[in-house]
Write a protein that holds these residues in place. Structure first.
Motif, PDB file in Angstrom:
ATOM      1  N   SER A  47       0.927  -0.924  -0.086  1.00 10.93           N
ATOM      2  CA  SER A  47       0.079  -0.043   0.106  1.00 10.93           C
ATOM      3  C   SER A  47       0.837   1.365   0.122  1.00 10.93           C
ATOM      4  O   SER A  47       2.141   1.170   0.020  1.00 10.93           O
ATOM      5  CB  SER A  47      -1.017   0.098   1.364  1.00 10.93           C
ATOM      6  OG  SER A  47      -0.094   0.029   2.363  1.00 10.93           O
ATOM      7  N   THR A  48       0.158   2.263  -0.184  1.00 10.30           N
ATOM      8  CA  THR A  48       0.902   3.621  -0.228  1.00 10.30           C
ATOM      9  C   THR A  48      -0.038   4.631   0.895  1.00 10.30           C
ATOM     10  O   THR A  48      -1.222   4.536   0.851  1.00 10.30           O
ATOM     11  CB  THR A  48       0.952   4.410  -1.579  1.00 10.30           C
ATOM     12  OG1 THR A  48       1.727   3.519  -2.234  1.00 10.30           O
ATOM     13  CG2 THR A  48       1.586   5.752  -1.439  1.00 10.30           C
ATOM     14  N   VAL A  49       0.793   5.408   1.836  1.00 11.61           N
ATOM     15  CA  VAL A  49       0.040   6.171   2.735  1.00 11.61           C
ATOM     16  C   VAL A  49       0.532   7.404   2.501  1.00 11.61           C
ATOM     17  O   VAL A  49       1.909   7.688   2.483  1.00 11.61           O
ATOM     18  CB  VAL A  49       0.115   5.200   4.066  1.00 11.61           C
ATOM     19  CG1 VAL A  49       1.555   5.472   4.579  1.00 11.61           C
ATOM     20  CG2 VAL A  49      -0.656   6.170   5.223  1.00 11.61           C
ATOM     21  N   SER A  50      -0.288   8.436   2.917  1.00 12.87           N
ATOM     22  CA  SER A  50      -0.004   9.750   2.739  1.00 12.87           C
ATOM     23  C   SER A  50      -0.085  10.462   4.171  1.00 12.87           C
ATOM     24  O   SER A  50      -1.105  10.122   4.740  1.00 12.87           O
ATOM     25  CB  SER A  50      -1.114  10.663   1.970  1.00 12.87           C
ATOM     26  OG  SER A  50      -0.867  10.130   0.406  1.00 12.87           O
ATOM     27  N   PHE A  51       0.942  11.347   4.193  1.00  3.32           N
ATOM     28  CA  PHE A  51       0.872  11.972   5.791  1.00  3.32           C
ATOM     29  C   PHE A  51       0.701  13.459   5.630  1.00  3.32           C
ATOM     30  O   PHE A  51       1.636  13.996   4.902  1.00  3.32           O
ATOM     31  CB  PHE A  51       2.283  11.799   6.258  1.00  3.32           C
ATOM     32  CG  PHE A  51       2.451  10.256   6.844  1.00  3.32           C
ATOM     33  CD1 PHE A  51       2.158   9.805   8.183  1.00  3.32           C
ATOM     34  CD2 PHE A  51       3.214   9.369   5.902  1.00  3.32           C
ATOM     35  CE1 PHE A  51       2.409   8.698   8.396  1.00  3.32           C
ATOM     36  CE2 PHE A  51       3.078   8.191   6.345  1.00  3.32           C
ATOM     37  CZ  PHE A  51       2.762   7.600   7.342  1.00  3.32           C
ATOM     38  N   PHE A  52      -0.516  13.923   6.028  1.00  4.71           N
ATOM     39  CA  PHE A  52      -0.844  15.244   6.040  1.00  4.71           C
ATOM     40  C   PHE A  52      -0.138  15.925   7.146  1.00  4.71           C
ATOM     41  O   PHE A  52      -0.213  15.464   8.273  1.00  4.71           O
ATOM     42  CB  PHE A  52      -2.319  15.347   6.013  1.00  4.71           C
ATOM     43  CG  PHE A  52      -3.118  15.016   4.607  1.00  4.71           C
ATOM     44  CD1 PHE A  52      -3.286  15.942   3.681  1.00  4.71           C
ATOM     45  CD2 PHE A  52      -3.253  13.830   4.672  1.00  4.71           C
ATOM     46  CE1 PHE A  52      -4.063  15.554   2.493  1.00  4.71           C
ATOM     47  CE2 PHE A  52      -3.923  13.131   3.425  1.00  4.71           C
ATOM     48  CZ  PHE A  52      -4.201  14.186   2.381  1.00  4.71           C
ATOM     49  N   ALA A  53       0.451  17.363   6.868  1.00  6.73           N
ATOM     50  CA  ALA A  53       0.690  17.957   8.051  1.00  6.73           C
ATOM     51  C   ALA A  53       0.393  19.468   8.037  1.00  6.73           C
ATOM     52  O   ALA A  53       0.122  20.006   7.197  1.00  6.73           O
ATOM     53  CB  ALA A  53       2.253  17.928   7.997  1.00  6.73           C
ATOM     54  N   THR A  54       0.475  20.123   9.325  1.00  7.13           N
ATOM     55  CA  THR A  54       0.231  21.585   9.291  1.00  7.13           C
ATOM     56  C   THR A  54       1.587  22.274   9.549  1.00  7.13           C
ATOM     57  O   THR A  54       2.161  21.610  10.857  1.00  7.13           O
ATOM     58  CB  THR A  54      -0.882  21.758  10.135  1.00  7.13           C
ATOM     59  OG1 THR A  54      -1.969  21.232   9.806  1.00  7.13           O
ATOM     60  CG2 THR A  54      -0.967  23.190  10.569  1.00  7.13           C
ATOM     61  N   VAL A  55       2.158  23.184   9.026  1.00  9.68           N
ATOM     62  CA  VAL A  55       3.198  24.072   9.530  1.00  9.68           C
ATOM     63  C   VAL A  55       2.559  25.323   9.684  1.00  9.68           C
ATOM     64  O   VAL A  55       1.747  25.892   8.922  1.00  9.68           O
ATOM     65  CB  VAL A  55       4.472  24.097   8.497  1.00  9.68           C
ATOM     66  CG1 VAL A  55       4.921  22.610   8.275  1.00  9.68           C
ATOM     67  CG2 VAL A  55       3.767  24.493   6.990  1.00  9.68           C
ATOM     68  N   THR A 105       4.511  11.117   1.376  1.00  8.62           N
ATOM     69  CA  THR A 105       3.769   9.582   1.052  1.00  8.62           C
ATOM     70  C   THR A 105       4.833   8.546   1.365  1.00  8.62           C
ATOM     71  O   THR A 105       5.843   8.635   1.037  1.00  8.62           O
ATOM     72  CB  THR A 105       3.137   9.166  -0.173  1.00  8.62           C
ATOM     73  OG1 THR A 105       3.847   9.453  -1.255  1.00  8.62           O
ATOM     74  CG2 THR A 105       1.924  10.532  -0.476  1.00  8.62           C
ATOM     75  N   ILE A 106       4.651   7.295   1.777  1.00  9.30           N
ATOM     76  CA  ILE A 106       5.467   6.351   1.797  1.00  9.30           C
ATOM     77  C   ILE A 106       4.672   5.149   1.192  1.00  9.30           C
ATOM     78  O   ILE A 106       3.858   4.843   1.386  1.00  9.30           O
ATOM     79  CB  ILE A 106       5.759   5.799   3.454  1.00  9.30           C
ATOM     80  CG1 ILE A 106       6.505   7.234   4.167  1.00  9.30           C
ATOM     81  CG2 ILE A 106       6.426   4.597   3.401  1.00  9.30           C
ATOM     82  CD1 ILE A 106       6.730   6.802   5.566  1.00  9.30           C
ATOM     83  N   THR A 107       5.458   4.395   0.410  1.00 11.37           N
ATOM     84  CA  THR A 107       4.902   3.214  -0.356  1.00 11.37           C
ATOM     85  C   THR A 107       5.733   2.063   0.315  1.00 11.37           C
ATOM     86  O   THR A 107       7.092   2.017   0.518  1.00 11.37           O
ATOM     87  CB  THR A 107       5.698   3.206  -1.920  1.00 11.37           C
ATOM     88  OG1 THR A 107       4.902   4.606  -2.423  1.00 11.37           O
ATOM     89  CG2 THR A 107       4.921   2.140  -2.561  1.00 11.37           C
ATOM     90  N   LEU A 108       4.958   1.120   0.670  1.00 17.45           N
ATOM     91  CA  LEU A 108       5.456  -0.209   1.166  1.00 17.45           C
ATOM     92  C   LEU A 108       5.159  -1.107   0.124  1.00 17.45           C
ATOM     93  O   LEU A 108       4.228  -1.596  -0.431  1.00 17.45           O
ATOM     94  CB  LEU A 108       4.242  -0.565   2.338  1.00 17.45           C
ATOM     95  CG  LEU A 108       4.368   0.358   3.453  1.00 17.45           C
ATOM     96  CD1 LEU A 108       3.317   1.415   3.359  1.00 17.45           C
ATOM     97  CD2 LEU A 108       4.282  -0.523   4.614  1.00 17.45           C
ATOM     98  N   PRO A 109       6.360  -1.903  -0.293  1.00 14.95           N
ATOM     99  CA  PRO A 109       6.471  -2.836  -1.378  1.00 14.95           C
ATOM    100  C   PRO A 109       5.663  -4.030  -0.756  1.00 14.95           C
ATOM    101  O   PRO A 109       5.647  -4.187   0.473  1.00 14.95           O
ATOM    102  CB  PRO A 109       7.829  -3.173  -1.531  1.00 14.95           C
ATOM    103  CG  PRO A 109       8.628  -2.011  -1.157  1.00 14.95           C
ATOM    104  CD  PRO A 109       7.865  -1.351  -0.047  1.00 14.95           C
ATOM    105  N   SER A 110       5.195  -4.982  -1.715  1.00 14.06           N
ATOM    106  CA  SER A 110       4.548  -6.190  -1.273  1.00 14.06           C
ATOM    107  C   SER A 110       5.154  -6.986  -0.431  1.00 14.06           C
ATOM    108  O   SER A 110       4.650  -7.969   0.239  1.00 14.06           O
ATOM    109  CB  SER A 110       3.901  -6.708  -2.424  1.00 14.06           C
ATOM    110  OG  SER A 110       4.781  -7.138  -3.473  1.00 14.06           O
ATOM    111  N   ASN A 111       6.371  -6.921  -0.508  1.00 13.66           N
ATOM    112  CA  ASN A 111       7.149  -8.017   0.224  1.00 13.66           C
ATOM    113  C   ASN A 111       7.644  -7.354   1.629  1.00 13.66           C
ATOM    114  O   ASN A 111       8.628  -7.775   2.124  1.00 13.66           O
ATOM    115  CB  ASN A 111       8.599  -8.628  -0.617  1.00 13.66           C
ATOM    116  CG  ASN A 111       9.582  -7.298  -0.828  1.00 13.66           C
ATOM    117  OD1 ASN A 111       9.164  -6.233  -0.631  1.00 13.66           O
ATOM    118  ND2 ASN A 111      10.699  -7.592  -1.215  1.00 13.66           N
ATOM    119  N   THR A 112       6.828  -6.325   2.015  1.00 16.20           N
ATOM    120  CA  THR A 112       7.398  -5.674   3.304  1.00 16.20           C
ATOM    121  C   THR A 112       6.879  -6.430   4.350  1.00 16.20           C
ATOM    122  O   THR A 112       5.727  -6.916   4.533  1.00 16.20           O
ATOM    123  CB  THR A 112       6.624  -4.153   3.589  1.00 16.20           C
ATOM    124  OG1 THR A 112       7.187  -3.670   2.365  1.00 16.20           O
ATOM    125  CG2 THR A 112       7.065  -3.557   4.810  1.00 16.20           C
TER     126      THR A 112
END
Length: 174
Positions: A47-55, A105-112
């Protein structure tokens, strides 16, 4: 007479050096606040997960703070995509300004493999466009990769496993 002149010049040079150091002020960057909106998200391999932030730059800042780059630590095999920072985030924040958006965003390869992966992210910048000071950071947070669902056998396979090989069927009158 020569010793007195040398001592006077040395004292004068020391005075000039001290005055220069005291009168020159290095430009220090004001602060910014950085917070991830949801650092603990459920993730699975593939999967790929996005990280939202506030500065945000506090109203008490004395000037503009420039966001010039970043530094991160993401363990292998995870892959960090920084395009959110470069494409969406402002290059600078004036006192009182704030912005929210996808930081990375961070992508996790299928073999993670399942487990905890420590992630850190720092924003670099400062009082001018060339500054590379750490001005904000997300302290190490664990990215918890859940185990993938195991394959569930079909009901027919379970029945064959329970009954056993065909040569045994005659022993039971089947």
């Amino acid at each position: 007479m020569m010793k007195k002149t040398v001592r006077t010049l040395s004292t004068f040079a020391l005075f000039v050096l001290t005055a220069t150091l005291l009168l020159s002020t290095r430009t220090f960057a004001d602060t910014i606040d950085l917070s991830l909106n949801a650092p603990a998200q459920p993730v699975t391999a593939g999967s790929t997960v996005s990280f939202f932030a506030t500065v945000s730059a506090p109203d008490t800042n004395g000037g503009t703070v420039f966001l010039n780059g970043f530094s991160f630590n993401v363990p292998s095999p995870l892959i960090l995509d920084d395009s959110g920072f470069f494409n969406d985030f402002p290059f600078s924040l004036d006192p009182g300004d704030s912005f929210s958006g996808v930081l990375f965003t961070i992508t996790l390869p299928s073999n993670t493999s399942a487990g905890l992966y420590p992630v850190t992210f720092e924003i670099l910048g400062g009082a001018d466009i060339g500054a590379q000071d750490t001005i904000a950071w997300v302290q190490e947070f664990p990215l918890n990769v859940a185990p993938t669902a195991s394959t569930v056998p079909e009901p027919e396979s379970l029945m064959l496993l329970a009954v056993g090989p065909c040569e045994n069927w005659g022993k039971f009158g089947v």
